[in-house]
Design an enzyme around this catalytic site. Structure first.
Site, PDB file in Angstrom:
ATOM      1  CD  GLU A  75     -28.942 -39.050  -1.163  1.00 38.37           C
ATOM      2  OE1 GLU A  75     -30.034 -39.036  -1.761  1.00 38.37           O
ATOM      3  OE2 GLU A  75     -28.818 -39.517  -0.022  1.00 38.37           O
ATOM      4  CG  HIS A  78     -28.762 -44.706   0.279  1.00 35.60           C
ATOM      5  ND1 HIS A  78     -29.866 -43.884   0.258  1.00 35.60           N
ATOM      6  CD2 HIS A  78     -29.216 -45.911   0.718  1.00 35.60           C
ATOM      7  CE1 HIS A  78     -30.925 -44.554   0.670  1.00 35.60           C
ATOM      8  NE2 HIS A  78     -30.569 -45.774   0.949  1.00 35.60           N
ATOM      9  CG  HIS A 137     -36.855 -43.544   1.794  1.00 33.00           C
ATOM     10  ND1 HIS A 137     -37.166 -44.272   0.662  1.00 33.00           N
ATOM     11  CD2 HIS A 137     -35.508 -43.326   1.725  1.00 33.00           C
ATOM     12  CE1 HIS A 137     -36.074 -44.481  -0.049  1.00 33.00           C
ATOM     13  NE2 HIS A 137     -35.056 -43.923   0.582  1.00 33.00           N
ATOM     14  CG  HIS A 256     -38.465 -44.134  19.937  1.00 41.10           C
ATOM     15  ND1 HIS A 256     -38.906 -45.213  19.214  1.00 41.10           N
ATOM     16  CD2 HIS A 256     -37.109 -44.250  19.981  1.00 41.10           C
ATOM     17  CE1 HIS A 256     -37.883 -45.945  18.824  1.00 41.10           C
ATOM     18  NE2 HIS A 256     -36.773 -45.388  19.288  1.00 41.10           N
ATOM     19  CG  HIS A 314     -30.989 -48.103  17.856  1.00 42.89           C
ATOM     20  ND1 HIS A 314     -31.232 -49.072  18.807  1.00 42.89           N
ATOM     21  CD2 HIS A 314     -32.057 -47.262  17.905  1.00 42.89           C
ATOM     22  CE1 HIS A 314     -32.385 -48.829  19.405  1.00 42.89           C
ATOM     23  NE2 HIS A 314     -32.907 -47.745  18.861  1.00 42.89           N
TER      24      HIS A 314
END
Length: 353
Positions: A75, A78, A137, A256, A314
């Site tokens: 975390e 990032h 986000h 999706h 992906h």
């Protein structure tokens, strides 16, 4: 001697934005989104608590959130990269306003976007992975990268301004009809919508709700639940691992999946036009390669039950596909404007002659 030119700074910032997106996907997929329960620090520290004293203090401050060092580092790395990206975008704005011919509006919009993106990052933690915030986000990261690509293309266009009038005669797309323009713009909106669906799927932990192809096992039509797409969900202490029931997750996954089929069909149609249009064939080839890789990764995610590196790939290929569409639209619209300008320049030259 300058360490970085303005153009180099923009290029580096664009590449950094792609790294931030990849790190964000890795953070989410390793369940490290709440690796640090506070923001912007980690358990009250700038770095992940290391010493025994720091870890004891962290446990006293957040007794309900046991420290997992590996997730905390995922975390925080990032966050460090995202913070650096924000600082560079601020620097781009400062330099843009100091340069006479540099774009001003696009860097300013970028700065507003990255500030809002920082707020979404904070809310992702303080709202315990609320799906609408997590999806926002993700979209914010993709939008930031797209705006940086547009800035790269703008700067390149300005740099070549002196020769663009003549080279455009040879390299501008021919016969880029209104239909092609509408199709390219429509494909952009469809891809953005599909990315949003992907973000909603991931944030609601619905990526492995269906394990069969081409759509889903069982009576998914009869059990389809539209409430799965309500943006505001009931309040929970945490949304980690998802709060929706099985049928709702299947509904999201199926949406999706169907969205991917529609997106693929529209992109194939666009690619067929691009490959037949002089000056746009390389964009068609780029889109073809990105689409093949993205579809292959999506199928692998289903067959192999979401392997970490494939799932991250992906996400990364999703932004590559978006950027390819953005670049295609820019070439079609701006290339046509340059070509029209060159015709006007040539006509004025003949008149003066």
């Amino acid at each position: 001697m300058r360490l970085f030119s303005f153009k180099s700074l923009i290029y580096f910032t664009f590449l950094l934005s792609l790294c931030v997106i990849a790190l964000g996907a890795y953070t989410r997929l390793t369940e490290a989104g709440l690796g640090c329960p506070d923001w912007p620090g980690c358990y009250g520290f700038i770095l992940v608590p290391q010493s025994t004293e720091q870890q004891l203090a962290a446990q006293q401050i957040f007794p309900s959130s046991p420290l997992e060092v590996e997730k905390a580092w995922n975390e925080m790395v990032h966050r460090y990269f995202a913070g650096s990206l924000g600082i560079l975008i601020l620097l781009i704005n400062v330099l843009a306003w100091r340069r006479k011919y540099a774009p001003k509006l696009l860097p300013a919009f970028l700065l507003v976007t990255v500030i809002f993106q920082a707020l979404l990052g904070m809310w992702t933690v303080t709202m315990a992975l609320m799906p609408i915030v997590v999806m926002g986000h993700l979209l914010g990261g993709f939008i930031t990268a797209s705006l940086l690509l547009l800035l790269v293309l703008r700067v390149r266009q300005q740099e070549r301004k002196s020769t663009a009038i003549f080279s455009s005669m040879l390299h501008s797309p021919r016969s880029s009809s209104s239909y092609l323009k509408v199709l390219a713009l429509g494909a952009l909106f469809v891809v953005v919508g599909q990315i949003a669906l992907g973000g909603w799927t991931a944030s609601n932990y619905a990526a492995v709700a269906c394990t069969q192809l081409p759509v889903c096992e069982g009576d998914w039509q009869g059990n389809f639940d539209p409430t799965a797409f309500e943006p505001i969900q009931p309040v929970h202490d945490s949304y980690q691992y998802g709060v929706l029931n099985y049928h709702q997750r299947v509904s999201i996954h199926v949406a999706h999946r169907i969205g991917a089929m529609v997106t693929t069909a529209i992109l194939i149609l666009l690619i067929s036009f691009l490959l037949r249009t002089a000056g746009l064939r390389k964009y068609g080839l780029t889109l073809t390669a990105a689409l093949i890789v993205q579809v292959s990764l999506g199928i692998t995610n289903i067959v192999a039950s979401l392997p970490l590196l494939v799932a991250v790939g992906h996400n990364v290929m999703g932004v590559v596909l978006l950027l390819s569409i953005v670049a295609t639209n820019y070439r079609i619209y701006c290339g046509q404007q340059i070509l029209q300008g060159s015709h006007l320049f040539a006509r004025e030259g003949r008149n003066h002659g």
